[in-house]
Write a protein that holds these residues in place. Structure first.
Motif, PDB file in Angstrom:
ATOM      1  N   THR A 181       0.854  -1.185   0.000  1.00 34.06           N
ATOM      2  CA  THR A 181       0.000   0.000   0.000  1.00 34.06           C
ATOM      3  C   THR A 181       0.888   1.232   0.000  1.00 34.06           C
ATOM      4  O   THR A 181       1.681   1.443   0.921  1.00 34.06           O
ATOM      5  N   VAL A 182       0.754   2.025  -1.041  1.00 31.16           N
ATOM      6  CA  VAL A 182       1.618   3.191  -1.240  1.00 31.16           C
ATOM      7  C   VAL A 182       0.777   4.455  -1.103  1.00 31.16           C
ATOM      8  O   VAL A 182      -0.381   4.508  -1.531  1.00 31.16           O
ATOM      9  N   ASP A 183       1.375   5.463  -0.514  1.00 31.63           N
ATOM     10  CA  ASP A 183       0.667   6.713  -0.251  1.00 31.63           C
ATOM     11  C   ASP A 183       0.509   7.521  -1.542  1.00 31.63           C
ATOM     12  O   ASP A 183       1.238   8.474  -1.808  1.00 31.63           O
ATOM     13  N   THR A 184      -0.460   7.091  -2.351  1.00 35.27           N
ATOM     14  CA  THR A 184      -0.785   7.759  -3.611  1.00 35.27           C
ATOM     15  C   THR A 184      -2.299   7.940  -3.673  1.00 35.27           C
ATOM     16  O   THR A 184      -3.043   7.451  -2.816  1.00 35.27           O
ATOM     17  N   SER A 187      -4.589   4.715  -3.384  1.00 30.16           N
ATOM     18  CA  SER A 187      -4.888   4.082  -2.092  1.00 30.16           C
ATOM     19  C   SER A 187      -5.519   5.031  -1.084  1.00 30.16           C
ATOM     20  O   SER A 187      -5.957   4.585  -0.022  1.00 30.16           O
ATOM     21  N   LYS A 188      -5.571   6.323  -1.397  1.00 31.15           N
ATOM     22  CA  LYS A 188      -5.974   7.335  -0.419  1.00 31.15           C
ATOM     23  C   LYS A 188      -7.274   6.999   0.317  1.00 31.15           C
ATOM     24  O   LYS A 188      -7.342   7.113   1.554  1.00 31.15           O
ATOM     25  N   GLN A 191      -6.658   4.022   3.207  1.00 32.72           N
ATOM     26  CA  GLN A 191      -5.456   3.982   4.033  1.00 32.72           C
ATOM     27  C   GLN A 191      -5.731   3.802   5.522  1.00 32.72           C
ATOM     28  O   GLN A 191      -4.827   3.428   6.272  1.00 32.72           O
ATOM     29  N   SER A 192      -6.957   4.042   5.952  1.00 28.92           N
ATOM     30  CA  SER A 192      -7.260   3.962   7.388  1.00 28.92           C
ATOM     31  C   SER A 192      -7.106   2.545   7.928  1.00 28.92           C
ATOM     32  O   SER A 192      -6.907   2.364   9.138  1.00 28.92           O
ATOM     33  N   LEU A 199       2.316   1.550   5.278  1.00 28.42           N
ATOM     34  CA  LEU A 199       1.957   2.533   4.266  1.00 28.42           C
ATOM     35  C   LEU A 199       3.255   3.181   3.787  1.00 28.42           C
ATOM     36  O   LEU A 199       3.898   3.929   4.517  1.00 28.42           O
ATOM     37  N   ASP A 201       5.796   5.477   1.417  1.00 27.47           N
ATOM     38  CA  ASP A 201       5.827   6.629   0.525  1.00 27.47           C
ATOM     39  C   ASP A 201       6.341   6.155  -0.831  1.00 27.47           C
ATOM     40  O   ASP A 201       6.988   5.103  -0.938  1.00 27.47           O
TER      41      ASP A 201
END
Length: 234
Positions: A181-184, A187-188, A191-192, A199, A201
Motif C-alpha cells: 500500500t503506497v501513499d498515492t 490508495s488514499k 489507508q485507514s 503505508l 511513501d
C-alpha cells in the motif's frame, strides 16, 4: 557504446514518478525516459489508446533506443464516479471495461509494442504493477470485483508474455509486482485500515521494487512478486 536505458510508463507521479527519480539518481542506467499523458513526455502516451502506445514505441525506435528496463507503473482502482465494487449488485459494464482497459489491456499493449525494442542478447526486465488482491488463491474476502479480476487478467498476460518472449531472449525477465500500500491517490480512500509501518511513501516503494527486480533471474520470469520479494501465487 550503446546507452543502457530505462523506460517508465506512467511517470507523471506516484510510484512511476518516484521510480524514474530514483533511477535518475543511481548509476545503473545512462538515461531514464518517462512516458505519460503529460506535456513533459517525449510523446504523449495514453494507456487506453493503442495508437499513442505505438507512437511512443515508434519514437524510441527512431531514436535507436533499446531499453533494458521497461516498467509500467499504472493502475486504476477508483474514479470520481466509481469505486471498487463491494457486491455484485454494483457491477457496471462501463466501469468494468475501464478497469480492464487500464489494469490489464493497456500493459499488455505496452508489451506488444515495447518488448520487440528490447535487446535480445542480454538480460532485460519488463515489469508491471499488479496487486496481491489479483491472486485468485489468496482471495478470502471477495469484493473489488473489477479490480481483482483485471489484475488477475494482467497476471495471466505476464505469464503468457514470459513464455513467448523466452523463445526470443532466454535472458528476459517479465514479471508483475505488488508494491504494497503506497501513499498515492489510488490508495488514499483506503489507508485507514493499513497497519502501522505498512503505508509506504512512493520513493520507498520504488526502492523496494527495484531491489526485488535486481534480485530476479530469468527463471523467475512470468511470476508475481511482492515488495518484500515474496512470490505471490496466482
Amino acid at each position: 557504446m550503446t546507452q543502457k536505458t530505462a523506460v517508465i510508463v506512467g511517470a507523471s507521479g506516484g510510484i512511476g514518478g518516484a521510480m524514474a527519480d530514483v533511477l535518475d539518481q543511481e548509476d545503473e542506467y545512462d538515461q531514464v525516459i518517462r512516458f505519460s499523458r503529460g506535456s513533459d513526455s517525449p510523446v504523449a502516451l495514453d494507456l487506453t489508446s493503442e495508437d499513442t502506445i505505438a507512437s511512443a514505441a515508434g519514437w524510441l525506435k527512431e531514436q535507436n533506443i533499446k531499453p533494458s528496463l521497461v516498467f509500467v507503473a499504472t493502475g486504476l482502482l477508483h474514479s470520481d464516479q466509481n469505486g471498487p465494487e463491494k457486491s455484485m449488485r454494483e457491477l457496471d459494464t462501463d466501469w468494468m471495461l475501464q478497469t480492464y482497459q487500464v489494469n490489464a489491456i493497456g500493459p499488455a499493449l505496452i508489451a506488444k509494442h515495447f518488448l520487440p525494442l528490447m535487446p535480445k542478447d542480454d538480460v532485460t526486465r519488463f515489469a508491471t504493477l499488479s496487486a496481491r488482491v489479483g491472486s485468485i488463491s489468496d482471495n478470502r474476502l471477495g469484493g473489488w470485483y473489477g479490480y481483482r479480476a483485471a489484475k488477475a487478467a494482467l497476471n495471466m498476460m505476464i505469464r503468457n508474455l514470459s513464455i513467448e518472449w523466452a523463445r526470443k531472449n532466454k535472458r528476459s525477465i517479465i514479471v508483475a509486482l505488488h508494491p504494497g500500500t503506497v501513499d498515492t491517490g489510488l490508495s488514499k480512500p483506503f489507508q485507514s485500515n493499513v497497519p502501522p509501518g505498512k503505508l509506504f511513501d512512493p520513493e520507498r516503494a520504488a526502492l523496494q521494487l527495484l531491489d526485488v527486480l535486481d534480485g530476479l533471474k530469468p527463471v523467475d520470469s512470468g511470476k508475481i512478486f511482492a515488495w518484500d520479494g515474496e512470490e505471490i501465487q496466482p
